[in-house]
Motif scaffolding. Structure first.
Motif, short mmCIF file in Angstrom:
data_model
loop_
_atom_site.label_atom_id
_atom_site.label_comp_id
_atom_site.label_asym_id
_atom_site.label_seq_id
_atom_site.Cartn_x
_atom_site.Cartn_y
_atom_site.Cartn_z
N GLY A 32 -101.95 47.70 -3.68
CA GLY A 32 -101.67 46.35 -3.17
C GLY A 32 -102.57 45.27 -3.71
N PHE A 33 -103.30 45.54 -4.79
CA PHE A 33 -104.18 44.50 -5.35
C PHE A 33 -103.45 43.59 -6.33
CE2 PHE A 33 -107.40 47.35 -3.76
CZ PHE A 33 -108.41 46.49 -3.37
N ILE A 34 -102.37 44.12 -6.92
CA ILE A 34 -101.67 43.32 -7.92
C ILE A 34 -100.27 43.03 -7.39
CG2 ILE A 34 -100.89 43.24 -10.33
CD1 ILE A 34 -103.23 45.02 -11.05
N PRO A 35 -99.96 41.73 -7.20
CA PRO A 35 -98.75 41.34 -6.47
C PRO A 35 -97.47 42.05 -6.92
CG PRO A 35 -100.06 39.41 -7.02
CD PRO A 35 -100.76 40.58 -7.64
N ASN A 36 -97.22 42.14 -8.23
CA ASN A 36 -95.95 42.72 -8.68
C ASN A 36 -95.95 44.23 -8.78
OD1 ASN A 36 -94.44 40.47 -8.94
ND2 ASN A 36 -95.14 40.02 -11.02
N LEU A 37 -97.10 44.83 -8.50
CA LEU A 37 -97.21 46.27 -8.72
C LEU A 37 -97.23 46.97 -7.37
CD1 LEU A 37 -97.45 48.44 -10.86
CD2 LEU A 37 -99.90 48.11 -10.88
N LYS A 38 -96.12 47.57 -7.01
CA LYS A 38 -96.02 48.20 -5.68
C LYS A 38 -96.69 49.57 -5.66
CE LYS A 38 -93.56 44.89 -3.82
NZ LYS A 38 -94.43 43.86 -4.45
N LYS A 39 -96.73 50.23 -6.83
CA LYS A 39 -97.24 51.60 -6.83
C LYS A 39 -98.77 51.63 -6.94
CE LYS A 39 -93.20 53.47 -9.15
NZ LYS A 39 -92.78 53.86 -10.47
N PRO A 40 -99.40 52.59 -6.25
CA PRO A 40 -100.86 52.70 -6.38
C PRO A 40 -101.25 53.28 -7.74
CG PRO A 40 -99.99 54.48 -5.03
CD PRO A 40 -98.82 53.60 -5.36
N PHE A 41 -102.44 52.95 -8.19
CA PHE A 41 -102.92 53.49 -9.46
C PHE A 41 -104.42 53.81 -9.34
CE2 PHE A 41 -105.00 49.54 -10.79
CZ PHE A 41 -104.30 48.60 -10.03
N ALA A 42 -104.82 54.88 -10.02
CA ALA A 42 -106.22 55.32 -9.93
C ALA A 42 -107.01 54.75 -11.11
CB ALA A 42 -106.28 56.84 -9.95
N ILE A 43 -108.13 54.12 -10.80
CA ILE A 43 -109.01 53.62 -11.86
C ILE A 43 -110.32 54.40 -11.79
CG2 ILE A 43 -110.31 51.64 -12.73
CD1 ILE A 43 -107.42 51.10 -13.11
N ILE A 44 -110.63 55.08 -12.88
CA ILE A 44 -111.92 55.78 -12.98
C ILE A 44 -112.83 54.84 -13.76
CG2 ILE A 44 -113.14 57.78 -13.91
CD1 ILE A 44 -110.43 59.30 -13.78
N ALA A 45 -113.90 54.37 -13.12
CA ALA A 45 -114.77 53.42 -13.82
C ALA A 45 -115.64 54.15 -14.83
CB ALA A 45 -115.63 52.66 -12.82
N VAL A 46 -115.54 53.71 -16.08
CA VAL A 46 -116.32 54.33 -17.16
C VAL A 46 -117.55 53.47 -17.51
CG1 VAL A 46 -114.45 55.68 -18.16
CG2 VAL A 46 -114.72 53.29 -18.84
N THR A 47 -117.68 52.36 -16.81
CA THR A 47 -118.91 51.56 -16.91
C THR A 47 -119.01 50.71 -15.64
OG1 THR A 47 -120.22 50.05 -18.29
CG2 THR A 47 -117.86 49.60 -18.14
N GLU A 48 -120.08 49.98 -15.50
CA GLU A 48 -120.20 49.07 -14.37
C GLU A 48 -120.90 47.80 -14.84
OE1 GLU A 48 -122.52 51.78 -11.79
OE2 GLU A 48 -124.16 50.34 -11.88
N LYS A 49 -120.85 46.79 -14.01
CA LYS A 49 -121.52 45.55 -14.36
C LYS A 49 -123.04 45.77 -14.45
CE LYS A 49 -118.34 42.14 -14.15
NZ LYS A 49 -118.54 41.01 -13.26
N GLY A 50 -123.71 44.98 -15.29
CA GLY A 50 -125.16 44.89 -15.21
C GLY A 50 -125.50 43.92 -14.08
#
Ligand SMILES: CC/C=C\C/C=C\C/C=C\C/C=C\C/C=C\C/C=C\CCC(=O)N[C@@H](Cc1ccccc1)C(=O)O
Ligand SMILES: [Zn+2]
Ligand SMILES: [Zn+2]
Length: 458
Positions: free
Chosen positions: A181-199
């Motif tokens: 539900g983070f992206i208005p047009n995208l109804k399906k959930p998606f998994a994000i594996i973070a491969v980096t992070e902010k400094g």
């Protein structure tokens, strides 16, 4: 362990107020109690001969699970037991009650990050009760001061393992989720594996002026000069780094899940990149994915109503985009402030960590991906991405090049706001699924190549 006692252990954990208040302010009584608590609810973990337990930095816990095959490189699971403060105001139930109601366990730490502490230990307890002996050694590192930078927990564990000559195949920490539900047009959930992070940079700006009587004020005061400087910083966004690569990769993997015309736009970022990057800037969460963010978090000045203040200080928390360095951001900041009366003091700074591999040879990434596919078969997309927060994993770049930040949980915008906010809660089902995920993950990490169906079912 039956279903009730499975969630009961989380309730007990939430009940212990392991709050990190400020740089050196921790609830050490609660942290000590938490150590005794995990001992009492996971007896098999603590009495198994091939599981070694050490307390590091007084309240952090390091478990070494000795695998049967020394030729396999070990890995490490991370979580932290401290939580941010939670005043009672605004909560549906008291934040340290750990109350279970309507299928949810309520309270501070249910998503960040006692869920992971308890789920990792619970999965291990269940495996050991089923006489499972892992082939691949692994470590479990439970920090106690992640919310105040991890200097006494993660940093000390990292130094200890380095001194012991340990090199890891990969690390899995908190960070991203299965986003819903983070992206208005995208109804399906998606998994994000973070491969980096902010400094991150904590920068103090200070202005000193001669104090005096407020009845005859000078044209400019320390407060006015500093306020103008921080306002310039707030009003001047850092450069949009969308073009630099990683986010493009994420969006390309998501493209075919979107309806027309978004699917065409995201599949052709060579053409529509500038448009997409501007659209990302419009929302405060997606904006954090494309740029270094500037947050004015503290401001302090004045000693008395009728005294011109000698000193004004402000602290700004920058989250550095993975395509920039601390030095580059500091240069930009000085140019934006452009006032020699403003002094800069860097309180702490850390560059973004390197991007971890997510190709077919990347063991940690592929194990996460395969376990996601097995435990969450309804999730079609697993993509690499950026974690906008900072995690304890940043202290472990000396031990491995494969650092992955992923919580096996669904996250929607409302639950995102509850992290460090109010009404943090986890559904009983989500917690049980997290235990199942780790239970499977540990077994998948023991398979030689592609994970195959494992012997022990939960
Ligand atoms: C196409 C785009 C794809 C996906 C993006 C869409 C939305 C992104 C939505 C949500 C982001 C998801 C998860 C992020 C949630 C939480 C952040 C993760 C971990 C943070 C842990 C934390 O709070 N750490 C502290 C550490 C710290 C402590 C003291 C001083 C500095 C740092 C922190 O970062 O503040
Ligand atoms: Zn956390
Ligand atoms: Zn946190």
């Amino acid at each position: 362990m039956d279903r009730k006692s499975c969630t009961g252990v989380v309730t007990g954990a939430i009940h212990i107020p392991t709050v990190s208040f400020g740089p050196k302010e921790l609830n050490t009584t609660a942290l000590a109690e938490f150590g005794e608590y995990i001992h009492s609810v996971f007896p098999t973990v603590f009495k198994t001969s091939f599981v070694q337990h050490e307390v590091i930095g007084e309240y952090s816990h390091l478990f070494t699970v000795q695998g049967s095959d020394p030729s396999l490189q070990p890995y490490m699971l991370l979580a932290h037991s401290d939580v941010v403060p939670a005043p009672d105001e605004g909560w549906e139930v008291p934040p340290f009650s750990g109350l279970e109601r309507d299928g949810f366990i309520h309270g501070r730490g249910t998503l960040d990050n006692k869920n992971s502490v308890m789920a990792i230990l619970q999965a291990l307890e269940l495996l050991l009760l089923r006489n499972y002996i892992p082939r691949r050694s692994f470590f479990i590192a439970l920090g106690h001061d992640e919310e105040i930078s991890g200097h006494n927990g993660a940093q000390k564990i990292s130094a200890l393992l380095q001194a012991r000559g340990v090199q890891l195949a990969f690390i899995v920490d908190e960070g991203n989720f299965i986003l819903d539900g983070f992206i208005p047009n995208l109804k399906k959930p998606f998994a994000i594996i973070a491969v980096t992070e902010k400094g991150a940079i904590d920068l103090m700006l200070q202005v000193n002026m001669t104090p005096g009587h407020s009845s005859a004020p000078p044209k400019e005061t320390s407060i006015g000069i500093l306020a103008a400087a921080v306002s310039r910083l707030e009003q001047t966004p850092m450069p949009n780094m969308f073009g630099s690569g990683l986010l493009k990769m994420t969006l390309q993997e998501l493209a075919h899940e979107f309806p027309f015309p978004t699917n065409i736009i995201l599949s052709n970022l060579w053409l529509f990149g500038p448009l997409v990057s501007r659209l990302m800037e419009r929302n405060y969460i997606t904006n954090a994915l494309v740029t270094t963010t500037t947050a004015l978090t503290m401001f302090n000045a004045g000693v008395k109503v009728n005294v011109i203040p000698p000193v004004a200080q402000a602290i700004i928390n920058f989250r550095v985009d993975p395509a920039q360095t601390v030095q580059e951001v500091l240069e930009l900041v000085k140019n934006i402030v452009a006032d020699s009366r403003v002094q800069f003091h860097v309180l702490s700074a850390i560059d973004p960590p390197p991007v971890s591999p997510s190709d077919h040879q990347a063991l940690g990434y592929q194990l996460l991906r395969q376990t996601i596919r097995s435990v969450f078969p309804e999730v079609n997309i697993v993509a690499p991405g950026i974690c906008i927060g900072n995690t304890d994993s940043r202290h472990y770049t000396n031990l491995t090049t494969g650092i992955y930040r992923f919580n096996p949980l669904y996250l929607n915008p409302q639950s995102f706001r509850s992290i460090h906010g109010i009404n943090e809660k986890i559904s009983v089902r989500a917690y049980e699924t997290q235990v199942k995920f780790i239970f499977e993950f540990i077994q998948n990490a023991d398979t030689d190549q592609e994970p195959v169906p494992h012997l022990h079912e939960l």
